[in-house]
Design a protein around this motif. Sequence first.
Motif, short mmCIF file in Angstrom:
data_model
loop_
_atom_site.label_atom_id
_atom_site.label_comp_id
_atom_site.label_asym_id
_atom_site.label_seq_id
_atom_site.Cartn_x
_atom_site.Cartn_y
_atom_site.Cartn_z
N ARG A 23 0.32 7.53 66.45
CA ARG A 23 1.52 7.39 65.62
C ARG A 23 2.09 5.98 65.66
O ARG A 23 3.12 5.70 65.08
CB ARG A 23 2.57 8.41 66.06
CG ARG A 23 2.20 9.80 65.57
CD ARG A 23 2.90 10.87 66.35
NE ARG A 23 2.60 12.20 65.85
CZ ARG A 23 1.47 12.86 66.08
NH1 ARG A 23 0.51 12.30 66.78
NH2 ARG A 23 1.28 14.07 65.59
N LYS A 49 -0.32 21.40 57.17
CA LYS A 49 0.68 20.40 57.51
C LYS A 49 -0.09 19.14 57.89
O LYS A 49 -1.02 19.18 58.69
CB LYS A 49 1.55 20.85 58.68
CG LYS A 49 2.57 19.80 59.10
CD LYS A 49 3.41 20.27 60.27
CE LYS A 49 4.38 19.20 60.69
NZ LYS A 49 5.16 19.61 61.88
N ILE A 106 0.16 15.13 59.32
CA ILE A 106 0.95 14.10 60.00
C ILE A 106 0.12 12.82 59.92
O ILE A 106 -0.99 12.75 60.44
CB ILE A 106 1.21 14.46 61.48
CG1 ILE A 106 1.90 15.83 61.57
CG2 ILE A 106 2.05 13.38 62.15
CD1 ILE A 106 1.98 16.39 62.96
N TYR A 154 6.66 14.29 68.40
CA TYR A 154 5.29 14.31 67.87
C TYR A 154 5.07 15.41 66.84
O TYR A 154 4.01 15.48 66.23
CB TYR A 154 4.28 14.47 69.00
CG TYR A 154 4.20 13.27 69.92
CD1 TYR A 154 4.23 11.98 69.41
CD2 TYR A 154 4.11 13.42 71.29
CE1 TYR A 154 4.18 10.88 70.25
CE2 TYR A 154 4.03 12.33 72.14
CZ TYR A 154 4.07 11.06 71.60
OH TYR A 154 4.00 9.97 72.42
N GLY A 155 6.05 16.30 66.66
CA GLY A 155 5.87 17.39 65.71
C GLY A 155 4.77 18.33 66.15
O GLY A 155 3.99 18.82 65.33
N GLU A 199 5.30 13.30 57.69
CA GLU A 199 4.84 14.68 57.83
C GLU A 199 5.08 15.37 56.50
O GLU A 199 6.17 15.25 55.93
CB GLU A 199 5.63 15.42 58.91
CG GLU A 199 5.47 14.87 60.30
CD GLU A 199 6.33 15.62 61.29
OE1 GLU A 199 6.21 16.87 61.37
OE2 GLU A 199 7.13 14.97 61.98
N ARG A 207 -4.88 10.53 61.56
CA ARG A 207 -4.21 11.63 60.87
C ARG A 207 -4.41 12.92 61.68
O ARG A 207 -5.41 13.08 62.35
CB ARG A 207 -4.81 11.84 59.48
CG ARG A 207 -4.62 10.68 58.55
CD ARG A 207 -5.44 10.84 57.28
NE ARG A 207 -5.16 9.73 56.39
CZ ARG A 207 -4.80 9.88 55.12
NH1 ARG A 207 -4.73 11.08 54.60
NH2 ARG A 207 -4.54 8.84 54.37
N PRO A 229 5.56 6.99 60.46
CA PRO A 229 4.71 8.14 60.15
C PRO A 229 5.38 9.06 59.15
O PRO A 229 6.60 9.00 58.93
CB PRO A 229 4.52 8.83 61.50
CG PRO A 229 5.45 8.21 62.45
CD PRO A 229 6.02 6.98 61.84
#
Length: 197
Positions: A22, A107, A109, A62-63, A173, A91, A171
């Motif tokens: 990231r 999803k 990121i 970081y999700g 999302e 990715r 980044p």
Amino acid sequence: MDDTDRTLDAVGPRLKQLRQRRNITLNELAEETGISVSTLSRLEAGLRRPTLEQLLPLARVYGATLDELVDAPPTGDPRINLRPIPTTDGRTILPLTRRAGGIQAYKFILPAGRDDAEPERRTHEGYDWAFVLNGRLRLVLGEHDLILEPGEAAEFDTRTPHWFGATSSGPVEFLSLIGKQGERAHVRAAPKQHPSG
């Protein structure tokens, strides 16, 4: 305890890999999580084992889920155990559905990008609906070069040359619903008005 020890010993390198993907510095991560730089450095080097109080803010930044952070072994029903798919360019793709045919949900990121990058557009059969959760998404679609902000969506025929990427601001999302040609996401703008009787 051997499996537990191996899992915990592998957390440090995973945390470092997530941060580097990231493109976040230890100082930036410390600001976002409230964890000191020295503690983060020791966690990534494997010199300290993380506590739940440290993993929770890291997972938020970081999700990711806690299971993803520690690469916990699968438990429960494997049909609902969807794992993220990391790629070589940083990715992360998280499949949200696993049924054959029909609309598939993902999803994405994406790490911070370069605003001057020349995108490599692709085409394929189908229809895509993308919704930005966090960050800014650059969408190059045919001759259009668009920036989508959080809460904005785009819907298009994937036979049109297209490319997704993050901007240099950080980044991004986003959710993506991809279906076969003719399968579109149907958005209802407002409920139908019924005449009062």
